[in-house]
Write an enzyme that holds these catalytic residues in place. Structure first.
Site, PDB file in Angstrom:
ATOM      1  N   GLU A  89       1.057  -1.134   0.262  1.00 56.35           N
ATOM      2  CA  GLU A  89       0.608   0.289   0.067  1.00 56.35           C
ATOM      3  C   GLU A  89       0.687   1.134  -0.354  1.00 56.35           C
ATOM      4  O   GLU A  89       0.171   2.183  -0.496  1.00 56.35           O
ATOM      5  CB  GLU A  89      -1.109  -0.174   1.369  1.00 56.35           C
ATOM      6  N   SER A 361     -50.046 -33.223  32.195  1.00 58.24           N
ATOM      7  CA  SER A 361     -49.272 -34.037  33.833  1.00 58.24           C
ATOM      8  C   SER A 361     -48.434 -32.774  34.268  1.00 58.24           C
ATOM      9  O   SER A 361     -48.185 -34.205  35.959  1.00 58.24           O
ATOM     10  CB  SER A 361     -49.506 -35.650  33.637  1.00 58.24           C
TER      11      SER A 361
END
Length: 679
Positions: A89, A361
């Protein structure tokens, strides 16, 4: 004379050209330099950082982030990683003042030659410092004014900050694809490792990404270009470049989909809770460290157990059965495992915490507890015989047992262990529906503001979540306390400061120091003797009742099955002394599960999970409160074993003042044998 005149004209032109250039530059600075952003705030740069969720053992589970970031200090970055970005870069980064005149000249020449047809690359002239200026303060628009502002900011940044600080800003801010911002996050996303462990080939690959972060088609070609540039700049040798170029790019997606899938239901519940309490900005961008309660081994076992049962049922079926499982420490409320369905990627609806379903139940232990609290003995006899003309909501109702049989008088314990419906109806009639419902409300199963209280609610027609049901059952074995489920132990901000969760103050030991009282606990929900009797009966449910499929070899287990009308929903909630787990199975749009289906399916999931979770634990019987008396009794009659020795003999726990039933008469024995036989 002519030569002297030429030089005089030349230097005049040069002077006035230079002066004009300076004037133009000064003008641009005046025009564009006055309204630039405050770049000095970068001195205390704190980028948005992903929040990360960790298991109880410290392993990483998942991230929450709009942008994935992991901040890395300059001193922690490998030199080869920095060199790779410089080569790719900005080769003059360490020497230029923010803009690179040499680079600009080179770019102009290269681009002109490319335009004229020569085989050269188009190249830009933005330095790393200029990219920092653009990424932090400016847009990406391609205009002269933006480039001028970028250059001015770059010069000012170089005058204010060190090169190392600028490089730190750049490498933590640059977008590198896959929602990764900065090299720290990119290293995890692409290679599932921290930057400190990156090799040369991986460093070069990351440095190749800024130009085209989301284009992987030429990944190897771009990586090799960076390696060649590193050779040209003297950072590595040709041999090192060749060795790195020969390595395959083993790119993955960072945190694997399998891991995210396994923990997604739990992580999503944590996310929703924290989004409400902390807010979006704090949760997604402040780099929180969230230590959760999840135990990876338990989570794996829970997911496998649930999916095994679901896959077995779903084979060849178009509509898929769903389910959920939660495991929790009943004494602390820490959620140790959670799965809310077959697959989070298929459906994010969490059936463990969000699905309101009839519980059948599984409500019965709370009803029977209400009876025990009112002084009834576990061996109190309840009539199991047809009830005709039972009226509720202007309709007649005839309750039935699952086996379509009636046993005559049965002990309370036997009625609950075998989950008989008709004795439960008579028990609710005896103690009152309001009292039966109040017990379930007190234990957090039903909401306190429940309306239209009736008999059917006391028998399980009411709706709740699996989490609330497990929470209610936890109080049976933790001393009667309604413990809030906890999914997060503590939260730290990016600087290591604790900002939330459960904290314990550390106190230096000294002689005579007593344990700190837990002021968070309120009064117990029930008396310890009644709670133990319920636990003892639920232990019998697993050993010889409807919960036999939930047995775990070598461990004392209690629990209760649950099935709704037409077998549309099936449940099992069970526990050892220090671990509780609940399982739910059903279709998202309720419909019968079909022949052969039932609560035994949920019990199998429970047993599969608990067998793995308890494999390294010693068996621990349930704690017995003071004042209990244990007597051997006949399971069918409730009489002492000496008075009625034939049949199944069990050990019963009696409160003070309670005792076994009288020996049954010969007529009663004959009657019970005719009605339903001996259990």
């Amino acid at each position: 004379m002519k030569l002297k005149k030429f030089f005089r004209v030349f230097f005049n032109v040069l002077f006035w050209g230079f002066t004009a250039g300076i004037a133009v530059l000064a003008g641009m600075v005046l025009i564009y330099g006055n309204d630039l952003p405050d770049y000095k705030k970068l001195a205390t740069y704190a980028p948005p950082v992903a929040t990360r969720l960790y298991a109880s053992d410290g392993s990483l589970l998942i991230e929450y982030a709009e942008e994935r970031r992991v901040f890395i200090d300059f001193s922690d970055m490998p030199p080869q990683l920095i060199n790779a970005f410089i080569a790719a870069e900005d080769q003059n980064f360490w020497s230029h003042p923010g803009i690179d005149i040499q680079g600009i000249s080179r770019a102009l020449v290269n681009n002109a030659m490319r335009f004229l047809g020569f085989n050269t690359h188009f190249s830009g002239a933005s330095t790393i410092t200029q990219q920092v200026a653009k990424n932090f303060f400016l847009t990406s628009e391609r205009t002269l004014s933006r480039k001028i502002k970028e250059a001015i900011l770059a010069l000012r940044l170089e005058r204010t900050f060190s090169k190392q600080h600028i490089m730190t800003l750049y490498l933590n801010q640059i977008f590198l694809g896959a929602r990764a911002y900065g090299v720290g996050s990119a290293a995890l996303m692409y290679f599932n490792k921290p930057v400190s462990e990156l090799n040369l080939a991986e460093c070069a690959f990351l440095a190749s990404l800024p130009k085209a972060p989301n284009n992987r088609d030429k990944a190897v070609e771009r990586r090799n270009y960076v390696l060649r540039r590193m050779v040209e700049e003297g950072f590595i040798t040709s041999a090192q470049a060749k060795e790195a170029a020969d390595q395959p790019l083993n790119i993955n997606s960072g945190f694997t989909a399998q891991m995210e899938e396994e923990y997604q239901y739990f992580a999503e519940d944590v996310r929703r809770q924290l989004l409400d309490s902390l807010g979006r900005e704090m949760l997604y961008n402040q780099g929180l460290y969230i230590k959760t309660t999840i135990v990876p081994e338990f989570q794996k076992a829970a997911t496998e157990a649930l999916n095994k049962e679901l896959d077995n049922y779903n084979e060849g079926k178009e509509e898929k059965l769903q389910g959920a499982i939660i495991a929790m420490n009943p004494h602390t409320g820490r959620v140790l495992a959670m799965s809310g369905g077959r697959s989070f990627s298929e459906s994010s609806f969490n059936r463990a915490t969000q699905a309101m379903r009839q519980i059948g139940s599984t409500i019965k232990p709370f009803v029977y507890l209400a009876a025990l609290e009112r002084g009834m003995s576990p061996e109190a006899m309840i009539l199991d015989a047809p009830i005709v003309g039972l009226k509720e909501d202007n309709s007649l109702w005839k309750p039935e047992n699952y086996d379509k049989k009636f046993l005559g008088e049965v002990p309370l314990r036997l009625a609950l262990e075998t989950s008989r419906n008709v004795p439960a109806v008579r028990l609710v009639q005896q103690i009152g529906a309001e009292n039966a419902i109040e017990s379930a409300q007190r234990f957090g199963v039903y909401p306190e503001d429940l309306k239209n209280i009736n008999l059917s609610l006391a028998l399980g027609s009411g709706e709740t979540t699996l989490l609330r049901l497990v929470q209610g059952y936890s109080a049976f074995i933790n001393g009667g306390y309604l413990i809030e489920p906890k999914m997060v132990d503590y939260i730290e901000d990016r600087y290591g400061r604790v900002i939330g969760g459960q904290q314990t103050e550390l106190i230096e030991w000294q002689e005579g120091l007593l344990p700190v009282e837990d002021s968070s606990k309120s009064e117990p929900l029930s008396d310890p003797q009644s709670l133990y009797q319920i636990v003892s009966i639920l232990q019998g449910t697993v050993e010889r009742g409807t919960g036999k499929q939930a047995r775990v070899s070598g461990h004392t287990i209690g629990g209760k099955t649950g099935t709704t009308n037409e077998v549309k929903d099936v449940w099992f909630v069970g526990f050892s002394k220090n671990l509780i787990a609940g399982v739910y199975l059903g279709f998202d749009t309720p419909k019968p599960l079909g022949n052969g289906a039932g609560s035994h399916m949920a019990a199998r999931v429970f047993a599969d999970f608990m067998s793995k979770a308890l494999k390294n634990e010693k068996n621990q019987p349930f704690a017995v409160p003071d004042g209990m008396t244990f007597v051997r009794v006949n399971r069918r009659s409730g009489a002492s074993a000496s008075a009625d020795p034939n049949g199944v003999i069990i050990t019963e726990a009696f409160k003070p003042g309670q005792k076994p039933n009288p020996a049954p008469s010969v007529k009663a024995k004959e009657s019970s044998a005719v009605v339903g036989g001996v259990f």
